[in-house]
Design an enzyme around this catalytic site. Sequence first.
Site, PDB file in Angstrom:
ATOM      1  CB  SER A 174      -0.858  -0.013   1.270  1.00  0.00           C
ATOM      2  OG  SER A 174      -1.481   1.237   1.456  1.00  0.00           O
ATOM      3  CE1 TYR A 189      -3.914  -2.424   5.435  1.00  0.00           C
ATOM      4  CE2 TYR A 189      -3.479  -0.115   4.953  1.00  0.00           C
ATOM      5  CZ  TYR A 189      -3.760  -1.396   4.521  1.00  0.00           C
ATOM      6  OH  TYR A 189      -3.864  -1.652   3.180  1.00  0.00           O
ATOM      7  CE  LYS A 196      -1.551  -4.480   3.342  1.00  0.00           C
ATOM      8  NZ  LYS A 196      -1.861  -5.742   2.643  1.00  0.00           N
TER       9      LYS A 196
HETATM   10  C1  UD1 Z   1      -7.226   5.450   3.400  1.00  0.00           C
HETATM   11  C2  UD1 Z   1      -6.271   4.868   4.403  1.00  0.00           C
HETATM   12  C3  UD1 Z   1      -5.152   4.186   3.651  1.00  0.00           C
HETATM   13  C4  UD1 Z   1      -5.698   3.127   2.726  1.00  0.00           C
HETATM   14  C5  UD1 Z   1      -6.701   3.747   1.765  1.00  0.00           C
HETATM   15  C6  UD1 Z   1      -7.369   2.678   0.962  1.00  0.00           C
HETATM   16  C7  UD1 Z   1      -6.466   6.388   6.331  1.00  0.00           C
HETATM   17  C8  UD1 Z   1      -5.781   7.433   7.162  1.00  0.00           C
HETATM   18  N1  UD1 Z   1      -5.779   5.948   5.244  1.00  0.00           N
HETATM   19  O1  UD1 Z   1      -6.524   6.429   2.661  1.00  0.00           O
HETATM   20  O2  UD1 Z   1      -4.277   3.592   4.581  1.00  0.00           O
HETATM   21  O3  UD1 Z   1      -4.655   2.552   1.975  1.00  0.00           O
HETATM   22  O4  UD1 Z   1      -7.706   4.433   2.524  1.00  0.00           O
HETATM   23  O5  UD1 Z   1      -8.173   3.211  -0.030  1.00  0.00           O
HETATM   24  O6  UD1 Z   1      -7.554   5.930   6.627  1.00  0.00           O
HETATM   25  N2  UD1 Z   1     -12.764  11.891   2.846  1.00  0.00           N
HETATM   26  C9  UD1 Z   1     -13.815  12.753   3.107  1.00  0.00           C
HETATM   27  N3  UD1 Z   1     -14.986  12.225   3.570  1.00  0.00           N
HETATM   28  C10 UD1 Z   1     -15.160  10.882   3.790  1.00  0.00           C
HETATM   29  C11 UD1 Z   1     -14.076  10.007   3.535  1.00  0.00           C
HETATM   30  C12 UD1 Z   1     -12.889  10.553   3.064  1.00  0.00           C
HETATM   31  O7  UD1 Z   1     -13.708  13.957   2.909  1.00  0.00           O
HETATM   32  O8  UD1 Z   1     -16.243  10.465   4.236  1.00  0.00           O
HETATM   33  C13 UD1 Z   1     -11.515  12.441   2.272  1.00  0.00           C
HETATM   34  C14 UD1 Z   1     -10.273  12.198   3.121  1.00  0.00           C
HETATM   35  O9  UD1 Z   1     -10.065  13.243   4.026  1.00  0.00           O
HETATM   36  C15 UD1 Z   1      -9.205  12.123   2.018  1.00  0.00           C
HETATM   37  C16 UD1 Z   1      -9.939  11.523   0.817  1.00  0.00           C
HETATM   38  O10 UD1 Z   1     -11.319  11.770   1.051  1.00  0.00           O
HETATM   39  O11 UD1 Z   1      -8.781  13.406   1.660  1.00  0.00           O
HETATM   40  C17 UD1 Z   1      -9.723  10.031   0.649  1.00  0.00           C
HETATM   41  O12 UD1 Z   1     -10.026   9.369   1.855  1.00  0.00           O
HETATM   42  P1  UD1 Z   1     -10.055   7.780   1.952  1.00  0.00           P
HETATM   43  O13 UD1 Z   1     -10.880   7.208   0.868  1.00  0.00           O
HETATM   44  O14 UD1 Z   1     -10.421   7.406   3.349  1.00  0.00           O
HETATM   45  O15 UD1 Z   1      -8.559   7.355   1.625  1.00  0.00           O
HETATM   46  P2  UD1 Z   1      -7.184   7.804   2.330  1.00  0.00           P
HETATM   47  O16 UD1 Z   1      -7.429   8.556   3.571  1.00  0.00           O
HETATM   48  O17 UD1 Z   1      -6.326   8.425   1.290  1.00  0.00           O
END
Ligand code: UD1
Length: 354
Positions: free
Chosen positions: A132, A156, A160
């Site tokens: 990852s 997590y 990895k």
């Molecule tokens: C997350 C995990 C990462 C994992 C990846 C898998 C965390 C800190 N990291 O990454 O380890 O490999 O998922 O896909 O959890 N967001 C919103 N609203 C939401 C959900 C997300 O605004 O309800 C935003 C987040 O702040 C971020 C982006 O969307 O900027 C992507 O979020 P997310 O899909 O959770 O992925 P990551 O945080 O990049």
Amino acid sequence: MKMIVPERQWVLATGGAGYIGSHVVVELVAAGFGVVILDNFENASPDVLTRLARITGFDIPVVRGDVRDKSKVAETLMRYGIDIVIHLAGKKSVGESVSGPLDYYNANVGGGIAVLEAMRETGVGKLVFSSSATVYKAGGAGTLDENAPVGPSNPYGRTKAMLEEIITDTVASRGLTRAISLRYFNPAGAHHSGLIGENPTAKPNNLFPFIAQTAAGLHPKVLIFGDDYPTPDGTGVRDYIHVVDLARGHVAAVEHLVANAATADHLRVNLGTGAGYSVRAAVAAFSGACGFDVPFEVVARRPGDIAICVADPGRAKQLLGWTAKLSFEQMCADQWAFHRTCEDHNTDRLVVSG
Ligand code: UD1
């Protein structure tokens, strides 16, 4: 339904019934490989097997078992004459890994070690590992290439990074001949058939399943976690990669292992598109795909989130001849099509494993 008689090698996909695994199985079969799934179905639905048969036209052999059961893994490797292992099985929630780290080390590191031991005992030398982008140290500027510093910020991510190190040591000791760790950026989307995809039963943490469930009416609105990041529109930027592109990256890795069987090494390769999209852009593109505005509200930042995480996908192109081909819009359309299928057949929601 036909049994697989592969034109090429046999591949074992641990976690092959999960979200990413099921797409990898489809692409491997399309490329002429024989595939066996090993899955404990803790975080995947058995319905995926019927759906895989519908997509591929083959009955894919399935072994129900846990990767921590070394004898079961070894027995499966022997029984099917496996040439290559793709190790996808594992736990994948960052939040859960913080509250229950031992479960994560047990499943992801313990499970990985059991797979490596079973491979060594049975003389299976080629491995593709599902790693990852979370292994990278947060806060770097620009796109991330594979030489960017490693320094995961949660258990997590550490599982990895640790397994990557263990694989390097195992290759160096000749316990494995060749390995490729694929560092995924943000997988999203679903198979264009609408038959397989990701639809967590628990409230999703990841953005894409949350947007899709909101569009389907399961949540009142998408909560955008912060719009004060140093990005063009203030919301977080990520490299979302269509899960079918990601799956094809695994096939390219397997092809590479087959073509370069003689050299002993462990390659780390990013699987991303090289393009970043903001949370606002994701909500807008998804609204375009479903034909109505998905409601959203900007709220406070989520602790632990970073502003930008985008791949430099150059090594994957250079070494594996692979690049992501499917557009962001396609990813939204396919994810939405899958969710609508789930709403139509609400009995068979698919849940994921890494
Ligand atoms: C997350 C995990 C990462 C994992 C990846 C898998 C965390 C800190 N990291 O990454 O380890 O490999 O998922 O896909 O959890 N967001 C919103 N609203 C939401 C959900 C997300 O605004 O309800 C935003 C987040 O702040 C971020 C982006 O969307 O900027 C992507 O979020 P997310 O899909 O959770 O992925 P990551 O945080 O990049």
